[in-house]
Design a protein around this motif. Structure first.
Motif, PDB file in Angstrom:
ATOM      1  N   ILE A 234       0.868  -1.183   0.000  1.00 49.58           N
ATOM      2  CA  ILE A 234       0.000   0.000   0.000  1.00 49.58           C
ATOM      3  C   ILE A 234       0.895   1.220   0.000  1.00 49.58           C
ATOM      4  O   ILE A 234       1.332   1.701   1.035  1.00 49.58           O
ATOM      5  CB  ILE A 234      -0.915   0.041   1.244  1.00 49.58           C
ATOM      6  N   GLY A 235       1.223   1.689  -1.184  1.00 49.69           N
ATOM      7  CA  GLY A 235       2.124   2.831  -1.292  1.00 49.69           C
ATOM      8  C   GLY A 235       1.762   3.678  -2.485  1.00 49.69           C
ATOM      9  O   GLY A 235       0.589   3.861  -2.809  1.00 49.69           O
ATOM     10  N   THR A 236       2.786   4.179  -3.168  1.00 49.62           N
ATOM     11  CA  THR A 236       2.540   5.066  -4.298  1.00 49.62           C
ATOM     12  C   THR A 236       1.854   4.351  -5.455  1.00 49.62           C
ATOM     13  O   THR A 236       1.193   4.979  -6.274  1.00 49.62           O
ATOM     14  CB  THR A 236       3.865   5.675  -4.783  1.00 49.62           C
ATOM     15  N   GLY A 237       1.998   3.012  -5.541  1.00 44.67           N
ATOM     16  CA  GLY A 237       1.319   2.273  -6.594  1.00 44.67           C
ATOM     17  C   GLY A 237      -0.187   2.405  -6.495  1.00 44.67           C
ATOM     18  O   GLY A 237      -0.897   2.434  -7.501  1.00 44.67           O
ATOM     19  N   LEU A 238      -0.705   2.494  -5.269  1.00 45.55           N
ATOM     20  CA  LEU A 238      -2.146   2.673  -5.058  1.00 45.55           C
ATOM     21  C   LEU A 238      -2.517   4.146  -5.054  1.00 45.55           C
ATOM     22  O   LEU A 238      -3.404   4.591  -5.782  1.00 45.55           O
ATOM     23  CB  LEU A 238      -2.570   2.032  -3.731  1.00 45.55           C
ATOM     24  N   PHE A 239      -1.833   4.943  -4.247  1.00 43.86           N
ATOM     25  CA  PHE A 239      -2.246   6.319  -4.029  1.00 43.86           C
ATOM     26  C   PHE A 239      -1.921   7.258  -5.191  1.00 43.86           C
ATOM     27  O   PHE A 239      -2.512   8.313  -5.310  1.00 43.86           O
ATOM     28  CB  PHE A 239      -1.590   6.863  -2.754  1.00 43.86           C
TER      29      PHE A 239
ATOM     30  N   LEU B  30      -7.817  -7.535  -2.173  1.00 41.35           N
ATOM     31  CA  LEU B  30      -9.240  -7.335  -2.438  1.00 41.35           C
ATOM     32  C   LEU B  30      -9.782  -6.095  -1.738  1.00 41.35           C
ATOM     33  O   LEU B  30     -10.533  -5.307  -2.316  1.00 41.35           O
ATOM     34  CB  LEU B  30     -10.038  -8.569  -1.995  1.00 41.35           C
ATOM     35  N   PHE B  31      -9.387  -5.916  -0.484  1.00 38.75           N
ATOM     36  CA  PHE B  31      -9.938  -4.819   0.298  1.00 38.75           C
ATOM     37  C   PHE B  31      -9.266  -3.487  -0.019  1.00 38.75           C
ATOM     38  O   PHE B  31      -9.932  -2.492  -0.311  1.00 38.75           O
ATOM     39  CB  PHE B  31      -9.808  -5.126   1.792  1.00 38.75           C
ATOM     40  N   PHE B  32      -7.937  -3.462   0.028  1.00 43.92           N
ATOM     41  CA  PHE B  32      -7.243  -2.193  -0.091  1.00 43.92           C
ATOM     42  C   PHE B  32      -7.106  -1.700  -1.530  1.00 43.92           C
ATOM     43  O   PHE B  32      -7.009  -0.496  -1.757  1.00 43.92           O
ATOM     44  CB  PHE B  32      -5.864  -2.286   0.561  1.00 43.92           C
ATOM     45  N   TYR B  33      -7.097  -2.604  -2.500  1.00 41.07           N
ATOM     46  CA  TYR B  33      -6.997  -2.163  -3.888  1.00 41.07           C
ATOM     47  C   TYR B  33      -8.349  -2.181  -4.592  1.00 41.07           C
ATOM     48  O   TYR B  33      -8.839  -1.149  -5.052  1.00 41.07           O
ATOM     49  CB  TYR B  33      -5.990  -3.029  -4.656  1.00 41.07           C
ATOM     50  N   VAL B  34      -8.945  -3.363  -4.682  1.00 36.45           N
ATOM     51  CA  VAL B  34     -10.171  -3.504  -5.464  1.00 36.45           C
ATOM     52  C   VAL B  34     -11.314  -2.690  -4.857  1.00 36.45           C
ATOM     53  O   VAL B  34     -11.969  -1.900  -5.553  1.00 36.45           O
ATOM     54  CB  VAL B  34     -10.554  -4.994  -5.595  1.00 36.45           C
ATOM     55  N   ALA B  35     -11.564  -2.851  -3.562  1.00 39.97           N
ATOM     56  CA  ALA B  35     -12.660  -2.124  -2.915  1.00 39.97           C
ATOM     57  C   ALA B  35     -12.415  -0.611  -2.949  1.00 39.97           C
ATOM     58  O   ALA B  35     -13.323   0.170  -3.254  1.00 39.97           O
ATOM     59  CB  ALA B  35     -12.835  -2.597  -1.478  1.00 39.97           C
TER      60      ALA B  35
END
Length: 458
Positions: A24-29, A244-249
C-alpha cells in the motif's frame, strides 16, 4: 573480526503490519491514476489477476523461507537451487528494482508536498526525505519495525475511513452539487466496464504489477523476525485479503464517486477526487495519508535493498565491505550505498520531475517481474531437487503444485513480453534487457578474472 550478523528485532505485530502496508504505497495512491486512465473500471479485474499471481509468488517464497531461512533470501535461493550466476542476477536486479521504486517514491513524495507548497522546487523535498529515511535506517531494526507499524496503521485506518466515507457519499447524495452523479453506475456508464477494449485492459498490467512490487520484502525479513515459522506464513496469507480490500474495494469506491475518465494525473487521485467533491478539508487529510504512504514505501525500499546488498556481499557477489553489520544489527555500508544512489534521484527531480514517476515505474515493473520469475523458478528447482517424501513434509507449500507454479511463471513471462508492445513501456523493456546483459557481462568478467562469485555451502 568484522560483524556480519543481522539481529532478530521484529515481532509478530511488526511483521503483520509491514506485510499489510508493504503493497500500500505510491502504486495505489498515485500510480493507480495511470492504470485507471488506460483501462477504465476494468482495472479492477487487472488488480485481481495480478494480485493472485503476486500471492503465488509469495507462497513460493514462503515455501523456501520456511524450509531454509537465509540472509539475502531469494537471491541466495537462486544461487542454491539454480546457479551462482542466477543468484547474482536475481540479487542485483532486486537492488535495481528497489532503487527504481525508491526513486519513484521520493518523486511522488515531492508531488504530494507540492499540493501544499507549489512554489517549492521538488528536488528540495526529495533531498530532505532521503536524508531523514537514511538516518532512520541506520538505527536498530526494531526502530524500523516500529516506524513501519505506525505508518501502516495510518494508511490502513485512512483507507478504511475512506471506504466508509465513500459509501456515505453515495448513500446520502453528496456530490450532487458537482457536474456528475455519484454511484456504482459510474463503473459501467462511461463507455462501459472496459472502455478502451482489451488493449487498454492488457496495457494496464504494466502499471498494476508495479503496485505490488515490494511485497517480497517479507522474505528478506525472515532472519530478523522472531518466531518466523508462525509469523511469516500469517503475513503471506493476509495478501489476498489486503489486495481485495485495499486495492479492489478502494478503487471501486473511487470510480463510483467520480467518473473514471475525469480522474487526472495531477497528484494523487484520492486527493483530487475529494477536492472535486468540494471536501477541501478531507483532501488535506488524504494528502497527509499519501505522504505517510510514500514515507513508508521509501523506508521499506531502503531496508530491502540494504538487506539484499548484505546477502550479496556474504556470497561474494558484492564488495565484501557491504557485509559489515553494526553492533545494532544494521548493514551500515549497504544503507549508505543506497543513500548515494538516491542522491542521483534528487538530481533527476531537479531536471525532469514531471515525467519521472511513470518512466521509473515502467522500468521498475520489469525488475519486479524478473525477480518474481526468478523466485518461482528457484522454488520449482528446489522442489525437483527434494526427495518426494521431503516434498510432502514441507511446512508451507505453494497451492496447486505444480500447476500453480507453472501458471505464475507463464504470467511473468507474459508481462515481460507485454512491455515491448506499448510505446510508453517499450523503453522500460529495452532498459531491462540492457541491465540483464550488462550484469551478465560483469558476472562472467569477475569469474574469468578470478573474482569471488561462488556461493558458500549451507
Amino acid at each position: 573480526m568484522q560483524n556480519s550478523s543481522l539481529k532478530q528485532g521484529l515481532n509478530k505485530r511488526h511483521v503483520f503490519f509491514i506485510a499489510l502496508g508493504s503493497a500500500i504505497g505510491t502504486g495505489l495512491f498515485y500510480g493507480s491514476a495511470g492504470a485507471i486512465k488506460v483501462a477504465g473500471p476494468s482495472v479492477l479485474l487487472a488488480y485481481c489477476i495480478s494480485g493472485v499471481m503476486a500471492f503465488m509468488v509469495m507462497r513460493a517464497l514462503g515455501e523456501m523461507v520456511l524450509h531454509n531461512p537465509l540472509p539475502g533470501s531469494f537471491g541466495r535461493y537462486a544461487s542454491n537451487y539454480m546457479s551462482p550466476f542466477s543468484g547474482f542476477l536475481t540479487g542485483w536486479t532486486y537492488v535495481f528494482e528497489m532503487v527504481l521504486v525508491c526513486l519513484a517514491d521520493i518523486t511522488a513524495f515531492a508531488t504530494y508536498m507540492g499540493f501544499w507548497f507549489p512554489e517549492v522546487s521538488p528536488w528540495l523535498w526529495t533531498l530532505g526525505i532521503t536524508l531523514v529515511i537514511t538516518g532512520l535506517n541506520l538505527t536498530a531494526v526494531k526502530i524500523y519495525g516500529e516506524m513501519e507499524f505506525w505508518l501502516s496503521v495510518v494508511k490502513i485506518a485512512a483507507i478504511i475511513a475512506m471506504i466508509i466515507a465513500g459509501f456515505g457519499i453515495m448513500l446520502f447524495g453528496f456530490g450532487t452539487a458537482t457536474h456528475h452523479a455519484t454511484g456504482i453506475h459510474n463503473l459501467w456508464s462511461n463507455g462501459g466496464f472496459m472502455p478502451n477494449g482489451w488493449e487498454g485492459f492488457i496495457a494496464s498490467f504494466s502499471v498494476v504489477v508495479f503496485a505490488f512490487g515490494g511485497i517480497e520484502i517479507i522474505g528478506l525479513m525472515a532472519v530478523e523476525v522472531k518466531d518466523a515459522d508462525r509469523n511469516i506464513p500469517k503475513a503471506i496469507n493476509a495478501i489476498p485479503f489486503r489486495i481485495l480490500f485495499f486495492y479492489v474495494a478502494t478503487l471501486a469506491i473511487l470510480m463510483s464517486l467520480y467518473p473514471w475518465n475525469k480522474i487526472g494525473l495531477e497528484g494523487s487521485p484520492f486527493v483530487t477526487i475529494f477536492e472535486s467533491l468540494g471536501i477541501k478539508y478531507a483532501a488535506n487529510i488524504l494528502n497527509i495519508v499519501v505522504i505517510t504512504a510514500a514515507i513508508s514505501a521509501i523506508n521499506s525500499d531502503l531496508y530491502g535493498a540494504g538487506r539484499m546488498l548484505h546477502g550479496l556481499a556474504e556470497d561474494g557477489h558484492a564488495p565484501k565491505k557491504l557485509n559489515f553489520v553494526s553492533k545494532k544489527g544494521i548493514p551500515v555500508l549497504s544503507v549508505l550505498a543506497m543513500f548515494c544512489v538516491l542522491v542521483v534521484g534528487v538530481v533527476l527531480n531537479y531536471f525532469i520531475h514531471d515525467k519521472l514517476f511513470f518512466l521509473i515505474a515502467a522500468m521498475a515493473t520489469f525488475a519486479t517481474v524478473f525477480v518474481w520469475l526468478m523466485i518461482l523458478l528457484s522454488q520449482v528447482c528446489m522442489r525437483l531437487r527434494l526427495p518426494k517424501a521431503e516434498q510432502k513434509s514441507l511446512r508451507y507449500q505453494i497451492p496447486f503444485w505444480p500447476v500453480g507454479s507453472i501458471v505464475a511463471i507463464l504470467f511473468m513471462v507474459f508481462i515481460i513480453v507485454l512491455l515491448g508492445f506499448f510505446e510508453d513501456t517499450a523503453a522500460a523493456l529495452i532498459v531491462g534487457i540492457i541491465w540483464v546483459v550488462l550484469m551478465s557481462v560483469i558476472y562472467f568478467f569477475m569469474k574469468k578474472t578470478g573474482k569471488n562469485t561462488g556461493i558458500k555451502a549451507h
